[in-house]
Structure formats: structure tokens, C-alpha cells
Design a protein around this motif. Structure first.
Motif, PDB file in Angstrom:
ATOM      1  N   THR B 162       6.538 -16.046   7.762  1.00 36.55           N
ATOM      2  CA  THR B 162       7.628 -15.270   7.149  1.00 36.55           C
ATOM      3  C   THR B 162       8.951 -16.028   7.297  1.00 36.55           C
ATOM      4  OG1 THR B 162       8.207 -13.994   9.134  1.00 36.55           O
ATOM      5  CG2 THR B 162       6.491 -13.087   7.708  1.00 36.55           C
ATOM      6  N   ALA B 163       9.004 -16.979   8.209  1.00 39.37           N
ATOM      7  CA  ALA B 163      10.207 -17.805   8.348  1.00 39.37           C
ATOM      8  C   ALA B 163      10.195 -18.961   7.360  1.00 39.37           C
ATOM      9  CB  ALA B 163      10.317 -18.338   9.774  1.00 39.37           C
ATOM     10  N   TRP B 164       9.021 -19.566   7.141  1.00 39.80           N
ATOM     11  CA  TRP B 164       9.016 -20.764   6.299  1.00 39.80           C
ATOM     12  C   TRP B 164       8.755 -20.485   4.816  1.00 39.80           C
ATOM     13  CZ3 TRP B 164       4.455 -22.119   9.839  1.00 39.80           C
ATOM     14  CH2 TRP B 164       3.216 -21.884   9.236  1.00 39.80           C
ATOM     15  N   SER B 165       8.324 -19.270   4.474  1.00 44.25           N
ATOM     16  CA  SER B 165       8.060 -18.964   3.059  1.00 44.25           C
ATOM     17  C   SER B 165       9.361 -18.659   2.315  1.00 44.25           C
ATOM     18  CB  SER B 165       7.109 -17.762   2.955  1.00 44.25           C
ATOM     19  OG  SER B 165       5.885 -18.060   3.581  1.00 44.25           O
ATOM     20  N   PRO B 166       9.328 -18.819   0.973  1.00 40.32           N
ATOM     21  CA  PRO B 166      10.560 -18.612   0.202  1.00 40.32           C
ATOM     22  C   PRO B 166      11.035 -17.163   0.231  1.00 40.32           C
ATOM     23  CG  PRO B 166       8.891 -19.780  -1.101  1.00 40.32           C
ATOM     24  CD  PRO B 166       8.212 -19.303   0.143  1.00 40.32           C
ATOM     25  N   ALA B 167      12.323 -17.029   0.252  1.00 42.39           N
ATOM     26  CA  ALA B 167      12.947 -15.705   0.196  1.00 42.39           C
ATOM     27  C   ALA B 167      14.155 -15.820  -0.716  1.00 42.39           C
ATOM     28  CB  ALA B 167      13.370 -15.258   1.584  1.00 42.39           C
ATOM     29  N   ASP B 168      14.647 -14.724  -1.216  1.00 43.31           N
ATOM     30  CA  ASP B 168      15.811 -14.855  -2.077  1.00 43.31           C
ATOM     31  C   ASP B 168      16.863 -13.801  -1.795  1.00 43.31           C
ATOM     32  OD1 ASP B 168      13.854 -13.670  -4.913  1.00 43.31           O
ATOM     33  OD2 ASP B 168      14.394 -12.741  -3.015  1.00 43.31           O
ATOM     34  N   ASP B 169      16.685 -13.075  -0.734  1.00 48.76           N
ATOM     35  CA  ASP B 169      17.571 -11.946  -0.532  1.00 48.76           C
ATOM     36  C   ASP B 169      18.257 -11.995   0.818  1.00 48.76           C
ATOM     37  OD1 ASP B 169      18.299 -10.035  -2.305  1.00 48.76           O
ATOM     38  OD2 ASP B 169      17.239  -8.432  -1.255  1.00 48.76           O
ATOM     39  N   VAL B 170      19.515 -11.641   0.820  1.00 37.63           N
ATOM     40  CA  VAL B 170      20.240 -11.407   2.064  1.00 37.63           C
ATOM     41  C   VAL B 170      20.567  -9.922   2.087  1.00 37.63           C
ATOM     42  CG1 VAL B 170      22.312 -11.923   3.384  1.00 37.63           C
ATOM     43  CG2 VAL B 170      21.215 -13.724   2.030  1.00 37.63           C
ATOM     44  N   ALA B 171      20.221  -9.277   3.191  1.00 40.49           N
ATOM     45  CA  ALA B 171      20.443  -7.825   3.255  1.00 40.49           C
ATOM     46  C   ALA B 171      21.868  -7.534   3.693  1.00 40.49           C
ATOM     47  CB  ALA B 171      19.452  -7.193   4.227  1.00 40.49           C
ATOM     48  N   ASP B 172      22.467  -6.571   3.052  1.00 46.00           N
ATOM     49  CA  ASP B 172      23.771  -6.089   3.512  1.00 46.00           C
ATOM     50  C   ASP B 172      23.600  -5.328   4.819  1.00 46.00           C
ATOM     51  OD1 ASP B 172      25.059  -7.086   1.274  1.00 46.00           O
ATOM     52  OD2 ASP B 172      24.722  -5.230   0.128  1.00 46.00           O
ATOM     53  N   ALA B 173      24.706  -5.218   5.519  1.00 48.35           N
ATOM     54  CA  ALA B 173      24.674  -4.424   6.750  1.00 48.35           C
ATOM     55  C   ALA B 173      24.388  -2.971   6.410  1.00 48.35           C
ATOM     56  CB  ALA B 173      26.016  -4.539   7.465  1.00 48.35           C
ATOM     57  N   LEU B 174      23.579  -2.341   7.246  1.00 37.69           N
ATOM     58  CA  LEU B 174      23.397  -0.893   7.138  1.00 37.69           C
ATOM     59  C   LEU B 174      24.527  -0.208   7.904  1.00 37.69           C
ATOM     60  CD1 LEU B 174      19.531  -0.802   7.735  1.00 37.69           C
ATOM     61  CD2 LEU B 174      20.746  -0.407   5.577  1.00 37.69           C
ATOM     62  N   PRO B 175      24.794   1.067   7.611  1.00 39.57           N
ATOM     63  CA  PRO B 175      25.883   1.757   8.320  1.00 39.57           C
ATOM     64  C   PRO B 175      25.651   1.748   9.830  1.00 39.57           C
ATOM     65  CG  PRO B 175      25.066   3.084   6.484  1.00 39.57           C
ATOM     66  CD  PRO B 175      24.140   1.924   6.617  1.00 39.57           C
ATOM     67  N   THR B 176      26.701   1.483  10.568  1.00 43.06           N
ATOM     68  CA  THR B 176      26.598   1.533  12.027  1.00 43.06           C
ATOM     69  C   THR B 176      26.511   2.987  12.459  1.00 43.06           C
ATOM     70  OG1 THR B 176      27.896  -0.476  12.242  1.00 43.06           O
ATOM     71  CG2 THR B 176      27.737   0.927  14.193  1.00 43.06           C
ATOM     72  N   PRO B 177      25.475   3.325  13.213  1.00 42.02           N
ATOM     73  CA  PRO B 177      25.333   4.728  13.628  1.00 42.02           C
ATOM     74  C   PRO B 177      26.509   5.142  14.516  1.00 42.02           C
ATOM     75  CG  PRO B 177      23.354   3.435  14.151  1.00 42.02           C
ATOM     76  CD  PRO B 177      24.420   2.473  13.761  1.00 42.02           C
ATOM     77  N   SER B 178      26.946   6.363  14.358  1.00 40.46           N
ATOM     78  CA  SER B 178      28.002   6.880  15.247  1.00 40.46           C
ATOM     79  C   SER B 178      27.355   7.690  16.352  1.00 40.46           C
ATOM     80  CB  SER B 178      28.953   7.804  14.500  1.00 40.46           C
ATOM     81  OG  SER B 178      29.186   7.347  13.208  1.00 40.46           O
ATOM     82  N   LEU B 179      28.068   7.807  17.456  1.00 38.65           N
ATOM     83  CA  LEU B 179      27.644   8.733  18.492  1.00 38.65           C
ATOM     84  C   LEU B 179      27.753  10.150  17.922  1.00 38.65           C
ATOM     85  CD1 LEU B 179      29.473   7.086  21.521  1.00 38.65           C
ATOM     86  CD2 LEU B 179      27.005   7.246  21.195  1.00 38.65           C
ATOM     87  N   ALA B 180      26.852  11.004  18.325  1.00 35.32           N
ATOM     88  CA  ALA B 180      26.874  12.387  17.848  1.00 35.32           C
ATOM     89  C   ALA B 180      28.079  13.128  18.428  1.00 35.32           C
ATOM     90  CB  ALA B 180      25.570  13.083  18.243  1.00 35.32           C
ATOM     91  N   THR B 181      28.513  14.134  17.719  1.00 34.22           N
ATOM     92  CA  THR B 181      29.677  14.909  18.150  1.00 34.22           C
ATOM     93  C   THR B 181      29.237  16.108  18.994  1.00 34.22           C
ATOM     94  OG1 THR B 181      30.795  14.277  16.113  1.00 34.22           O
ATOM     95  CG2 THR B 181      31.718  16.158  17.320  1.00 34.22           C
ATOM     96  N   VAL B 182      29.936  16.319  20.062  1.00 34.23           N
ATOM     97  CA  VAL B 182      29.654  17.479  20.910  1.00 34.23           C
ATOM     98  C   VAL B 182      30.234  18.724  20.250  1.00 34.23           C
ATOM     99  CG1 VAL B 182      30.108  18.508  23.176  1.00 34.23           C
ATOM    100  CG2 VAL B 182      29.592  16.060  22.986  1.00 34.23           C
ATOM    101  N   SER B 183      29.488  19.809  20.251  1.00 36.14           N
ATOM    102  CA  SER B 183      29.913  21.021  19.540  1.00 36.14           C
ATOM    103  C   SER B 183      31.088  21.691  20.253  1.00 36.14           C
ATOM    104  CB  SER B 183      28.741  22.016  19.455  1.00 36.14           C
ATOM    105  OG  SER B 183      28.496  22.564  20.736  1.00 36.14           O
TER     106      SER B 183
END
Lengths: 514, 514
Positions: B162-183
Motif C-alpha cells: 500500500t506504500a509502493w503502489s500508485p495513489a492519486d489522492d491526498v486526504a483533507d484534514a477531518l474536523p478535530t474532535p472537541s471535548l464534550a460540554t458539561v451540562s
């Protein structure tokens, strides 16, 4: 008597004499028991990879397990790479891994971890003791499990309360498992194939590479014209003057293909068909020549030595004379640059009788042939590819065979993985001479980068192979751990220092600048 | 573009800037890609425990993951102990573990192992890439997974093809998860409890131990009279002059019991109820005082800092003035024997502003209070109990914060586990001063032997704690890896050498004979 003492007495009753350890709080009762019980020699390693690697080396030479003593999941984790190597060597090892007291397990303290999870990828047998009253029996079973087949990794997890709670029983040794017997039908089948005139090679592994097996294989080779081969990385091979010569499979796939070309029948004796160490984009992984037949004389769990002896009978080769090598390394005169060839010629020349060579340098592997005519010796190699194996293996070999010189031919990159081994070598006064092949690089990776077809001449990639900046100073490192050390830069100096090293006892390190 | 390049570009697109690595043949395309891709700094460690420990230290200070690059199962195995520590520190880490090419996997080559099995006990997220076409997306997900909750271990297995085979895509960053909010309900509930007049202690962990959280906690303490506590082993704590003071839980169970006596309400902010580090035959594991109430203001995956700030509002403590410590270490005059107290007094006196202390010596832990009045600094501790953590953590902290001095307070026994870290410190010119507490023993184990009730005064047990014979020479060891080093034996000499060390840049080691 508490559980720890019951465990320890049961281990010694089962023939375990040495415990390589790096204990922590959860193993304190086991440690205390070391003084209450006769017959167990504790040996401290300053890192768990040293502990498990030493147990591997001990097992290869003693033919029975040492115990390791490891501290919880992370302690076991640090020892896993060399347990991987030991597994690939079919070395019997009994790991004792301390665990939190059962009463403490549910609290998810900082050192809590999935010990069985860590153990599973390397262990053939895993058990966690449930009571001080059974740890003795558990220990006996662990030792037996380690001796199943060609040799196994047995991991016994010891919750602290099973060590400190009262016990009253010492378990007797369980019967030592024997290797399975190869059937007469199989012997006859292989004999018929070998008589058929096809070009045959025997690929030997395990005990078959020791004197008796080699002797039988040598008669077969003389009778049938078959080649005798061993894996690139055999756990233990007896060779040198007076012994039957075995060809070693080369390392790289394309070399193996050439080496095996023309083979029509490959007979496996405790071995598997040869495969490439790594996969490459344009090279084969499966290396048995196309169209050639594979026959199994003995599986790894079977008695390959007895099978070879039976095959001698079946082939009527009792009177055939096995060809043995003769001493032929004495006339080497060192001169010029120090390199892999010069080192091996000096090693072969000065190696004392029945020395043990522990090999973890690709430059040593490449000059295998040069040691053929050395005094009879044992060769131990890096069976599982996890570097950092042979400095600890040298410790274990030296403990198992205190009257035999150990010579560790060691790459500098791989030496760093378990460099702490030098300290145990000093403390236990192991009779080992470590030769560091100091090319100051992960040389093999610089080659492999090209072989896998990766193209770069950039600085980032190069920085991942280069061990200059700073250069490791092996004399300082060895002296920092109490091992006498010298640096040499010419073939002549190496020869003189190595010759001298063979005449003294105790640990020493030679940094060979190549 | 091949898979390796796609992976690397996707990692950098997701904000990963540093790759600590120890690659082998199966990672060569990844290594080659390092030169094709801008923005990824490769840092070589000579042992994988250095690599993973450095990633832990980097994450603690940078608040985002570094990548590790590890060679197959055994390479990962060597890094597991420090991944255990990183997991306990809630450090985000993205492991890239090379695997055999998928076409090679079935051949059971020597280095074949159960990589997922090795990864499982320490990883929150594991994935093995199935195609070069998806490795970019896999990398983006790995980074995101590492940032879930308070921080996680994400392990991405990368078969060589999977490292040496051809690829054509660069993935964008996914959203950084936030800490959950305390109620709000939870805030009101805790506020009501805190107002009720019961003797209250807040046990803080995670980001709540940084300036904003401490500031809020300080107002609450002033308003309500509550104590502010942190775990014995907090991943990161901001303290020193001008900062809100936090009491640290002591190490031993009986000390914690005394320390918490009288507490009627324990409020958890990103923490768990305190438990004993080990179980002992006659000591409690659960350390919250009997009859006291436990309330959760914020779970580890929730935003404890915001919860504390909301609690300030709910309590009407906006105008309360948080008590902060003042600088009070300048008048120390060194004299007499060198010991843990003398070392800490000199450290506290000379520590520059915004230094980072990496602590892995029980004798440093014992003098926590003496650094209260030092210049403001960050304290990093051994979160998972797997020793061999802080020399590598110092590397990562130094890479994350190149303008801040790192001071590593290090036991000699624990230093040996990842001693190879010194070489990387030299190569990368990390601004770290390592103080080796050279008592030449596993001192804590000699104490623990008694504490667990084991009785022995024999030589075998003693040999498992004693690091004399031979004594480690830390000056030689450091110099062997290119790090300048000095040995000191008196409080006055230590003070002078340490003061000087604070004024220069680059790695240095002080062997403090105590």
C-alpha cells in the motif's frame, strides 16, 4: 511456605536452574523467595529485552528453559521482541509475569494493562494463576508446555496475592514431552524419492543441525549426492573442522533462487520451505524452484535426527562416509583495511575449540563460508529478524556453557537495541567477546531502499540510516557498563586484539571500525 | 504519487509535523517519501521505546499528535511500554507500523507476527490499510481518532504494497474532535454541593491543570475553601511562581489516606478516584475516605476547563482572587551532602522561566513542594508506571517547545531502559539537561520489598535491586552517545554545575552521586 516459594521450588523441581529477571513491586515475594530456595540462580538485566534474549540464548545451548521474571504488562512488553525471536528459534522459555493482586485488579491503577493481550502474539501457552495453592502445579505445567514440540514460549501470570498467600505444595516435574516419531511409511517414501535420482536437497533445522543429525545427513549426502542446506537463520548449527558441511541459504530472494536452481526435490527436516525475508515489488516471495517437489521427512515437532538415522538405514548408507570439513584457517595473514572479510578470517583463525558464535551483523552473515574451516563451534543466528537479539543471547549462551568462549559478531545499529546487555555481561563475568561492526549506519537499509524500488537521494531519508552525527563511541559505552573495550582500525590490529581476546576470560568488546 | 507519499501528504494536511521513527525494510517507501513531501520532520531513535516516548512528550506539550514510524510487530512491541504511558497520559499519538506486503503476508517469513495483537492493549483505534488508494483517508482518520476525547493512541498498519503502489489522492484534514460540554445541570449540581459547606477537594487532571483551568479552580478555592489536588502522576501540570498552587497526591497508599482524611466531597475534573499504585497485603487500594461523596464535574472526555469556568459563574466567584504562589527559591545556599533535597533546591533556584521538568525519579517526586516557588514551569510525570519514559519524553517536549529549557530529573535504574535517548538528544541538539539521581540501586524496590511484607536479607534478593558491581558510569555512557556530561558529588558542586547548565543550550547530563 507462600505461593512464591511454592512456585520457585516447583520450577527447580522441574529442572529450571536460572531466572533472568527485571522485577518490580508486584514480584517482590518471588524475589524474596530466591533466598529461601536452593538451586535457582537469579540474573538481573537492566532492561527486559536483555532478560528474554538471554533466556533464548540459554535455551538454545542448554536445551531446556530458563525462567524470566517480568514486571506486569509493560515489563513483558519490553521483552516481546526477543520472545518473538525465541519463538522463531523454537527455544523453550518460561515467562513469569507478575500481576497486580487480584484484589487490586479492578482499580485500574496506572500499571494495569492487558497482560494476556501482550503475551498472546508470542506465547504458545498462557495461564494466570488463580490461587497460591495451584501455582506450584501451574509452574510444572508451564515448564512442560515450554518443552512441547521443538520448544515453546510458556507465559505464567502471577497475581501478587498468589505469591504472598500461604501454600503448602511443591509440584513434581511433569514428564518431559518427546519429539514425535516419524512413521516408517514416511521414511520409505523419502528413501524412494531420494533413490530416484532426482536432484535433491535436504533443508535441515532444529536438533538435526547438531552432531548426530549432521552425521546421518552426511552419510545420506555421500550415498545419494544430495545437498545439505540450512536456513539463513538457523537457531543453532554445529559446524567447523571435523563436522559435516552444511550450505547456508543466502539472504536475498534472488540469491536464493540462484542457489536453489536445479533442485528437483526439496526434503524438509524440521524446516519450512524457504521464503523471502521481505516482499519486494518485483521479486518472488516463494523461493522453492518452480516444478520442484517438496517432501516432509520431519515436521518441526518430530524427531528429525532419528528420521535421518532411519533414512540412513533405509538407503543402506551405513557404510557411507560423511564428508567433513578440515581445519583450514591458520595461514591467514592480516593486512590492509579492516572489513567484514578480514574480521571473519581472524575470527576463523583464532576461534578456540567449541566456541559459540552469536551472529547479528549482515557483514558476518556474508562471510559464512570463511568460518567453515575454523575449530568446531556452534553458530547462533537472529531467527526472528527482531534486532537486538544477540548481545542478550550471548549472555544466556555463556550462562548455559560457562566453559565455552562466546564470540558475538554484532552490528552497531542492532547492538543499540539491547545495549544494556553489556552490564549483565560484566556483572556475571560472561566469557564473551563482542565484536562491533562499526559502520555507523543501518547499512542494510540503505541497500534495501534501492532494492524495494524507492527512489530518493534526499537528506531526510539518508538521515534515517546514518548513525554518524554523533558517532557512537563503543569504547565509552562499554566502559560505562564495566566492560573492557578497545577500538581497532586495521586488519592487523584487529587480528592481534582478537587473538589476545581469545586467550583471556571475561567480557570484552572490540569496536571494529569498518 | 505512491501510497507512502499520499499517506505523508495527508498526515501533514492533518497537521502532523513530526515523525519519530525507527524504520526497517518494510517502511522504505515511507522513508523515501520524507524527501518528496514538505513539512514533515523525521527524527531517528535508535530504539523504538525512544520513538514512542518522544511522541508522548511531544503530544503533552504540543497538544496534537506526532507520527511514529515503526518496523513490523517487533518494532511496535519495543515501543509498547511507552505507548502504555502515553495512553495513561491521554496523549494523542499516531503510530504508523509497517507490515509485510499483502502478497508476502501468507509466507510466514521470520518477521511475520500478529501486529494487531501487539497493538490492541495500548491502542484506542487500529486499522490496517487495504489499498494505496485509501491510505490518505486512513491517515486523516488516524489523526482524528488520536484527538478523540482527551487524546488517544491510533495505530495505522501499512502493508508495504500500500506504500509502493500508485495513489492519486491526498486526504483533507477531518474536523478535530472537541471535548464534550458539561451540562448546566451538572454545574448546578456541583455548585450546590460546593455551597453546602462540606469539606471539598477538587481532583484535577488534563487541560484543567493548565493556566485557564487553574485560574478558575483558584477562584473556586478562594470562594469555597475547597482544596485543589492533582494526581501523583499528572501528565502535565503548570506550576511555579504566579500560578495557582495544586497539592499533589503522595505516592504511597497510607500517605494518601492521611492526605485525604476529613474530605467529605471529592469532585473529579477529568480524573478518576485515587487508588493505590500497587496492592499490598494489609493496605487499602481504594483511597477515597470512607463515607465521603464523589461527584464528577467533568469526565476525561469533557471540557473540564470550561466546566470550572462555568462553576465560577454558578458560585458567583468571579471577583474571588485566586491565590498564587510567589517566587521563593532564590536564597538557597548549597552546603553539605548531595541528596534529593539538595538537588531539588538547586533546580528550583536556577530553573529558567517556562522550563519543562520531566520527572522520573522517586527522590524528585518526594520533594515536589520545594519547586512550588520556582519560576513558572510545566511538570511532566511518569503517568503509566512503565519506567524508561522521561528521557524520550524530554526529546518530544524539546522538539515541541524549542525555546524552552527541559530538565529531566531521572533515576539511574529507570534511565537505563531507554538510554538510547541520549543519542537522539545529541543529534537533534535538544535543549535538555538530564540529572541522573545515581544511587546505584532500584532503591524503591528495596523499600517495596519490606512494604509488601516479604522477609529476606539474603544476597539473591539484594542482587536484584543493587546496581553496583559494576557501577554505571553515566559520564562515559553519555559521552559514548555524544552528550556532554559531568559527575558531581556535593550539593555545592551540583548547584554550580546546574546553574551553569541552565545558561547554556543543548543536551547535557549531570551524574549526581547521592
Amino acid at each position: 511456605m507462600n505461593g512464591a516459594e511454592s512456585l520457585l521450588r516447583s520450577l527447580t523441581a522441574s529442572g529450571v536452574e536460572v531466572c533472568f529477571g527485571n522485577p518490580g513491586t508486584s514480584e517482590m515475594h518471588f524475589v524474596a523467595a530466591l533466598d529461601a530456595v536452593e538451586g535457582m540462580r537469579p540474573i538481573l538485566g537492566l532492561f527486559e529485552g536483555v532478560v528474554t534474549g538471554a533466556a533464548d540464548g540459554y535455551a538454545r545451548m542448554a536445551g531446556k528453559p530458563a525462567a524470566t521474571l517480568l514486571h506486569l504488562g509493560p515489563g513483558l512488553a519490553n521483552g516481546l521482541a526477543n520472545l518473538h525471536n525465541a519463538r522463531r528459534a523454537s527455544s523453550p522459555v518460561v515467562n513469569i509475569v507478575g500481576d497486580h493482586a487480584s484484589t487490586h485488579a479492578r482499580f485500574e491503577a496506572p500499571l494495569t494493562s492487558d497482560i494476556k493481550g501482550f503475551a498472546r502474539p508470542v506465547s504458545h501457552w498462557i495461564h494466570s494463576s488463580t490461587s497460591a495453592l495451584t501455582v506450584g502445579a501451574d509452574a510444572a505445567r508451564a515448564v512442560q508446555a515450554s518443552m512441547e514440540g521443538a520448544g515453546q514460549i510458556a507465559t505464567l501470570i502471577l497475581p501478587a496475592d498468589t505469591a504472598w498467600s500461604p501454600a503448602d505444595d511443591v509440584a513434581d516435574a511433569l514428564p518431559t514431552p518427546s519429539l514425535a516419531t516419524v512413521s516408517d511409511a514416511t521414511i520409505e517414501h523419502i528413501a524412494a524419492l531420494a533413490r530416484s535420482g532426482v536432484r535433491t536437497a535436504f533443508l535441515l533445522r532444529g536438533k538435526a543441525l547438531q552432531t548426530r543429525g549432521l552425521e546421518a545427513a552426511g552419510r545420506i549426502a555421500t550415498k545419494t549426492g544430495a545437498r545439505l542446506l540450512c536456513d539463513t537463520f538457523a537457531p543453532r548449527l554445529q559446524r567447523g573442522a571435523g563436522r559435516v558441511q552444511v550450505e547456508r541459504l543466502p539472504y536475498f530472494a534472488e540469491q536464493v533462487v540462484e542457489f536453489l536452481a536445479g533442485t528437483e526435490l526439496l526434503v524438509l527436516v524440521g524446516s519450512q520451505p524457504p521464503v523471502s525475508f521481505f516482499g519486494y515489488p518485483d521479486k518472488p516471495s516463494w523461493l522453492t524452484p518452480e516444478g520442484s517437489r517438496i517432501a516432509v521427512l520431519a515436521h518441526p515437532h518430530e524427531d528429525g535426527t532419528a528420521a535421518l538415522e532411519a533414512l540412513v538405514q533405509a538407503l543402506g548408507a551405513q557404510q557411507s562416509v560423511a564428508r567433513v570439513t578440515t581445519r583450514a584457517t591458520q595461514d591467514y595473514v592480516p593486512d590492509g583495511a579492516l572489513n567484514g572479510e578480514a574480521i571473519m578470517r581472524s575470527v576463523a583463525k583464532h576461534l578456540p575449540e567449541h566456541a559459540i558464535i552469536a551472529e547479528e551483523a549482515s557483514l558476518a552473515m556474508g562471510y559464512y563460508g570463511l568460518a567453515e574451516g575454523a575449530a568446531p563451534h556452534d553458530l547462533l543466528t537472529l531467527t526472528g529478524g527482531a534486532i537486538g537479539s544477540m548481545m542478550p543471547v550471548s549472555i544466556g549462551a555463556g550462562i548455559a556453557c560457562p566453559d565455552r568462549k562466546v564470540v558475538n559478531l554484532q552490528g552497531d545499529g542492532s547492538a543499540m537495541y539491547t545495549v544494556q546487555a553489556l552490564w549483565t555481561q560484566a556483572r556475571e563475568n560472561i566469557d564473551v567477546v563482542t565484536v562491533i561492526y562499526a559502520n555507523r549506519s543501518y547499512k542494510i537499509l540503505a541497500n534495501e531502499l534501492k532494492r524495494v524500488g524507492a527512489r530518493t537521494d534526499g537528506a531526510h531519508a539518508a538521515s534515517m540510516f546514518d548513525l554518524h552525527n554523533p558517532s557512537l563511541d563503543w569504547v565509552s559505552l562499554a566502559q560505562g557498563m564495566g566492560v573492557e573495550a578497545m577500538r581497532v582500525e586495521t586488519a592487523r590490529d584487529f587480528d592481534a586484539v582478537f587473538a589476545q581476546a581469545m586467550k583471556r576470560r571475561g567480557p570484552m568488546l572490540i569496536e571494529a571500525l569498518i
